[in-house]
Scaffold this motif. Structure first.
Motif, PDB file in Angstrom:
ATOM      1  N   UNK A 114       0.818  -1.217   0.000  1.00 11.24           N
ATOM      2  CA  UNK A 114       0.000   0.000   0.000  1.00 11.24           C
ATOM      3  C   UNK A 114       0.849   1.263   0.000  1.00 11.24           C
ATOM      4  N   UNK A 115       2.178   1.124   0.089  1.00 11.07           N
ATOM      5  CA  UNK A 115       3.085   2.277   0.044  1.00 11.07           C
ATOM      6  C   UNK A 115       4.152   2.007  -0.995  1.00 11.07           C
ATOM      7  N   UNK A 162       8.338  -1.188  -3.619  1.00 11.09           N
ATOM      8  CA  UNK A 162       9.724  -1.253  -4.071  1.00 11.09           C
ATOM      9  C   UNK A 162      10.451  -2.438  -3.450  1.00 11.09           C
ATOM     10  N   UNK A 163      10.191  -2.695  -2.182  1.00 11.39           N
ATOM     11  CA  UNK A 163      10.822  -3.836  -1.514  1.00 11.39           C
ATOM     12  C   UNK A 163      10.362  -5.148  -2.127  1.00 11.39           C
ATOM     13  N   UNK A 164       9.086  -5.250  -2.488  1.00 11.08           N
ATOM     14  CA  UNK A 164       8.569  -6.470  -3.103  1.00 11.08           C
ATOM     15  C   UNK A 164       9.204  -6.707  -4.475  1.00 11.08           C
ATOM     16  N   UNK A 165       9.205  -5.673  -5.317  1.00 11.31           N
ATOM     17  CA  UNK A 165       9.735  -5.829  -6.666  1.00 11.31           C
ATOM     18  C   UNK A 165      11.247  -6.049  -6.671  1.00 11.31           C
ATOM     19  N   UNK A 172      10.782   7.326  -9.352  1.00  8.98           N
ATOM     20  CA  UNK A 172      10.718   6.455  -8.174  1.00  8.98           C
ATOM     21  C   UNK A 172      11.715   6.896  -7.115  1.00  8.98           C
ATOM     22  N   UNK A 173      12.942   7.198  -7.536  1.00  6.71           N
ATOM     23  CA  UNK A 173      13.942   7.674  -6.581  1.00  6.71           C
ATOM     24  C   UNK A 173      13.508   8.995  -5.956  1.00  6.71           C
ATOM     25  N   UNK A 174      12.941   9.881  -6.778  1.00  9.96           N
ATOM     26  CA  UNK A 174      12.482  11.166  -6.244  1.00  9.96           C
ATOM     27  C   UNK A 174      11.413  10.972  -5.181  1.00  9.96           C
ATOM     28  N   UNK A 175      10.516  10.027  -5.405  1.00 13.01           N
ATOM     29  CA  UNK A 175       9.479   9.772  -4.400  1.00 13.01           C
ATOM     30  C   UNK A 175      10.079   9.133  -3.152  1.00 13.01           C
ATOM     31  N   UNK A 228       1.306   3.648 -10.625  1.00 16.05           N
ATOM     32  CA  UNK A 228       2.463   4.306 -11.243  1.00 16.05           C
ATOM     33  C   UNK A 228       3.611   3.318 -11.396  1.00 16.05           C
ATOM     34  N   UNK A 229       4.197   3.189 -12.601  1.00 18.30           N
ATOM     35  CA  UNK A 229       5.321   2.260 -12.776  1.00 18.30           C
ATOM     36  C   UNK A 229       6.560   2.753 -12.028  1.00 18.30           C
ATOM     37  N   UNK A 230       7.385   1.811 -11.604  1.00 14.91           N
ATOM     38  CA  UNK A 230       8.622   2.127 -10.911  1.00 14.91           C
ATOM     39  C   UNK A 230       9.768   2.176 -11.908  1.00 14.91           C
ATOM     40  N   UNK A 231      10.661   3.143 -11.707  1.00 14.55           N
ATOM     41  CA  UNK A 231      11.798   3.333 -12.602  1.00 14.55           C
ATOM     42  C   UNK A 231      13.030   2.650 -12.024  1.00 14.55           C
ATOM     43  N   UNK A 232      13.638   1.781 -12.822  1.00 12.17           N
ATOM     44  CA  UNK A 232      14.816   1.042 -12.373  1.00 12.17           C
ATOM     45  C   UNK A 232      15.946   1.251 -13.372  1.00 12.17           C
ATOM     46  N   UNK A 233      17.146   1.449 -12.844  1.00  7.72           N
ATOM     47  CA  UNK A 233      18.327   1.755 -13.654  1.00  7.72           C
ATOM     48  C   UNK A 233      19.318   0.601 -13.580  1.00  7.72           C
ATOM     49  N   UNK A 234      19.825   0.185 -14.765  1.00  4.42           N
ATOM     50  CA  UNK A 234      20.826  -0.876 -14.822  1.00  4.42           C
ATOM     51  C   UNK A 234      22.012  -0.410 -15.651  1.00  4.42           C
ATOM     52  N   UNK A 235      23.146  -1.111 -15.589  1.00  5.89           N
ATOM     53  CA  UNK A 235      24.290  -0.733 -16.420  1.00  5.89           C
ATOM     54  C   UNK A 235      23.957  -0.822 -17.910  1.00  5.89           C
TER      55      UNK A 235
END
Length: 256
Positions: A8-9, A14-17, A31-34, A48-55
């Motif tokens: 719900x938060x 983020x912890x689940x994904x 996502x980082x900003x939030x 809202x989709x979460x933004x994830x960064x990879x190499x």
């Protein structure tokens, strides 16, 4: 993997994904900003989709509910409440690539960071000026020149930007005012010290909170008795063009 707890938060989601993401990675962009709890023009929702960064050399994450980005190797990261996240400065920089965010939105977010930690202001400005040719770099450069430390809220940043756009002198932000004998009187939102002019932004809590309303009256009286001219403004003064023109004309007359 499936989660049965129904996050719900944002922190929970983020912890689940995170359990299903192949390392290395970090949360980035919106996502980082939030996660940094920056003031943004919209509230978080579970859709809202979460933004994830990879190499760059790694494949982007492609799964429902995620937006993948590359370039982790060029960014600094940290752990924020257990979440791998791009640093505050890099997070702010990446926000410029999002088309839904304006220069004003970037300044509001950057002001919040610089007010939390004044040492970040120089880093944010340097990041903006060195934006290069990345997506959103022009917007980032424009925002960097407008950042200041000391803003107490997003609406105070909007007010400051309106004053600057009108060509008014820059005020002191959240400035301390002392009486003739040197004793502390108040901390005010905007102060033009030489002209003896104060602007106070009144959010809705100043109207709905009885104690706040009573304290505001006493505070304004105290400032005016010390010789200062106090102008109280609300959101309507900033968003209504005709009222803003009246406010700016009043301030220009007091400051010149």
């Amino acid at each position: 993997m499936r989660s049965h707890r129904g996050a719900t938060t944002l922190d929970d989601l983020a912890a689940d994904l995170a359990l299903a993401l192949p390392p290395p990675w970090a949360w980035s962009h919106l996502t980082a900003a939030r996660l940094f709890r920056l003031p943004l023009p919209s509230e978080w929702t579970g859709a809202e989709p979460l933004h994830v960064l990879r190499p760059t050399e790694c494949a982007q994450v492609r799964r429902p509910g995620l937006v993948g980005h590359r370039g982790l190797e060029h960014r600094q990261t940290l752990t924020l409440r257990g979440h791998p996240t791009t640093t505050a400065v890099w997070t702010w920089s990446d926000l410029a690539s999002l088309p839904e965010l304006s220069v004003t939105d970037l300044v509001i977010a950057g002001d919040a960071l610089a007010t939390r930690d004044s040492a970040l202001l120089e880093q944010l400005v340097a990041m903006g000026r060195a934006g290069g040719s990345r997506r959103g770099s022009r917007k980032l450069r424009a925002a960097a020149e407008l950042l200041r430390s000391g803003s107490g809220s997003p609406m105070e940043t909007r007010a400051r930007l309106a004053f600057l756009a009108a060509g008014l002198p820059e005020p002191e932000l959240n400035a301390t005012v002392h009486g003739p004998d040197g004793h502390f009187l108040a901390r005010v939102d905007f102060l033009w010290r030489a002209a003896g002019v104060v602007v106070e932004y009144e959010g809705d809590q100043h109207r709905t909170d009885r104690r706040q309303w009573q304290n505001d009256i006493a505070r304004v009286r105290l400032l005016e008795e010390s010789g200062l001219r106090v102008i109280r403004v609300t959101s309507l003064d900033l968003f209504d063009a005709s009222r803003l023109r009246v406010l700016v004309a009043m301030l220009r007359g007091l400051l010149t």
